[in-house]
Motif scaffolding. Structure first.
Motif, PDB file in Angstrom:
ATOM      1  N   PRO A   4       1.115  -0.757  -0.099  1.00 27.35           N
ATOM      2  CA  PRO A   4       0.109   0.132   0.100  1.00 27.35           C
ATOM      3  C   PRO A   4       0.812   0.904   0.346  1.00 27.35           C
ATOM      4  O   PRO A   4       0.049   2.273  -0.519  1.00 27.35           O
ATOM      5  CB  PRO A   4      -1.056  -0.026   0.847  1.00 27.35           C
ATOM      6  N   ARG A   5       1.979   1.063   0.655  1.00 31.60           N
ATOM      7  CA  ARG A   5       3.029   2.026  -0.061  1.00 31.60           C
ATOM      8  C   ARG A   5       4.005   2.086  -1.046  1.00 31.60           C
ATOM      9  O   ARG A   5       4.374   1.379  -0.412  1.00 31.60           O
ATOM     10  CB  ARG A   5       3.390   2.462   1.622  1.00 31.60           C
ATOM     11  N   VAL A   6       4.066   2.419  -1.963  1.00 31.30           N
ATOM     12  CA  VAL A   6       5.689   1.590  -2.475  1.00 31.30           C
ATOM     13  C   VAL A   6       6.562   2.562  -2.306  1.00 31.30           C
ATOM     14  O   VAL A   6       8.197   1.833  -2.514  1.00 31.30           O
ATOM     15  CB  VAL A   6       5.086   2.328  -4.366  1.00 31.30           C
ATOM     16  N   ALA A   7       7.113   3.386  -1.829  1.00 33.03           N
ATOM     17  CA  ALA A   7       8.565   4.292  -1.871  1.00 33.03           C
ATOM     18  C   ALA A   7       9.677   3.848  -0.707  1.00 33.03           C
ATOM     19  O   ALA A   7       8.468   3.576   0.620  1.00 33.03           O
ATOM     20  CB  ALA A   7       8.667   6.045  -1.822  1.00 33.03           C
ATOM     21  N   PRO A   8      10.256   3.415  -0.521  1.00 35.75           N
ATOM     22  CA  PRO A   8      11.028   3.657  -1.447  1.00 35.75           C
ATOM     23  C   PRO A   8      11.612   2.825  -2.105  1.00 35.75           C
ATOM     24  O   PRO A   8      12.724   2.370  -2.477  1.00 35.75           O
ATOM     25  CB  PRO A   8      13.136   3.941  -0.921  1.00 35.75           C
ATOM     26  N   ALA A   9      10.586   1.047  -2.839  1.00 32.27           N
ATOM     27  CA  ALA A   9      10.074   0.528  -3.013  1.00 32.27           C
ATOM     28  C   ALA A   9      11.255  -1.227  -2.829  1.00 32.27           C
ATOM     29  O   ALA A   9      11.394  -1.811  -3.787  1.00 32.27           O
ATOM     30  CB  ALA A   9      11.218   0.577  -4.933  1.00 32.27           C
ATOM     31  N   ALA A  35       9.472   4.764  -7.011  1.00 31.76           N
ATOM     32  CA  ALA A  35       9.759   4.045  -7.338  1.00 31.76           C
ATOM     33  C   ALA A  35       9.626   3.535  -8.426  1.00 31.76           C
ATOM     34  O   ALA A  35      10.565   2.627  -8.944  1.00 31.76           O
ATOM     35  CB  ALA A  35       8.278   3.572  -6.573  1.00 31.76           C
ATOM     36  N   LEU A  36       8.637   4.234  -9.395  1.00 28.03           N
ATOM     37  CA  LEU A  36       8.709   3.932 -10.831  1.00 28.03           C
ATOM     38  C   LEU A  36       9.621   3.461 -11.303  1.00 28.03           C
ATOM     39  O   LEU A  36      10.474   2.406 -11.744  1.00 28.03           O
ATOM     40  CB  LEU A  36       8.068   4.378 -11.520  1.00 28.03           C
ATOM     41  N   HIS A  37      11.408   4.658 -11.250  1.00 33.46           N
ATOM     42  CA  HIS A  37      12.106   4.865 -11.002  1.00 33.46           C
ATOM     43  C   HIS A  37      13.462   3.611 -11.212  1.00 33.46           C
ATOM     44  O   HIS A  37      14.156   3.852 -12.064  1.00 33.46           O
ATOM     45  CB  HIS A  37      12.725   6.237 -10.792  1.00 33.46           C
ATOM     46  N   LEU A  43      13.037  -4.522 -14.028  1.00 30.00           N
ATOM     47  CA  LEU A  43      11.257  -4.977 -14.983  1.00 30.00           C
ATOM     48  C   LEU A  43      11.542  -5.693 -15.446  1.00 30.00           C
ATOM     49  O   LEU A  43      12.501  -5.471 -17.037  1.00 30.00           O
ATOM     50  CB  LEU A  43       9.834  -3.940 -15.413  1.00 30.00           C
ATOM     51  N   PRO A  44      10.962  -6.769 -16.395  1.00 26.81           N
ATOM     52  CA  PRO A  44      11.725  -7.919 -17.364  1.00 26.81           C
ATOM     53  C   PRO A  44      11.201  -7.636 -18.850  1.00 26.81           C
ATOM     54  O   PRO A  44      10.303  -6.486 -18.324  1.00 26.81           O
ATOM     55  CB  PRO A  44      10.506  -9.263 -16.861  1.00 26.81           C
ATOM     56  N   ASP A  45      10.953  -7.539 -19.756  1.00 32.25           N
ATOM     57  CA  ASP A  45      11.407  -7.569 -21.588  1.00 32.25           C
ATOM     58  C   ASP A  45       9.857  -7.728 -21.940  1.00 32.25           C
ATOM     59  O   ASP A  45       9.781  -8.735 -21.474  1.00 32.25           O
ATOM     60  CB  ASP A  45      12.645  -7.622 -22.218  1.00 32.25           C
ATOM     61  N   ASP A  46       9.205  -7.219 -21.921  1.00 33.90           N
ATOM     62  CA  ASP A  46       7.725  -7.119 -21.953  1.00 33.90           C
ATOM     63  C   ASP A  46       7.619  -7.909 -23.565  1.00 33.90           C
ATOM     64  O   ASP A  46       7.065  -8.920 -24.475  1.00 33.90           O
ATOM     65  CB  ASP A  46       6.694  -6.713 -21.900  1.00 33.90           C
ATOM     66  N   SER A  47       8.804  -7.779 -24.988  1.00 29.04           N
ATOM     67  CA  SER A  47       8.739  -7.751 -25.758  1.00 29.04           C
ATOM     68  C   SER A  47       9.278  -9.603 -25.892  1.00 29.04           C
ATOM     69  O   SER A  47       9.180 -10.281 -27.486  1.00 29.04           O
ATOM     70  CB  SER A  47      10.451  -7.302 -26.826  1.00 29.04           C
TER      71      SER A  47
END
Length: 53
Positions: A4-9, A35-37, A43-47
């Protein structure tokens, strides 16, 4: 894993390193962006998906 709270990931990084999916939620847009940064390089490669997404 849903956090429920993403930072700092750290929970998201741990989930990704264990091959698990992760969903983070935060009311503060700045925390979400931070967090996204931090998570994007891990993250896995979606391709690689056969069905295209």
């Amino acid at each position: 894993m849903c956090v429920p709270r993403v930072a700092p990931a750290p929970p998201g990084l741990a989930a990704l390193h264990l091959g698990r999916r992760y969903q983070g939620i935060d009311i503060n847009p700045a925390f979400h962006d931070e967090a996204l940064h931090r998570l994007t390089p891990h993250l896995p490669d979606d391709s690689s998906h056969e069905d295209g997404g």
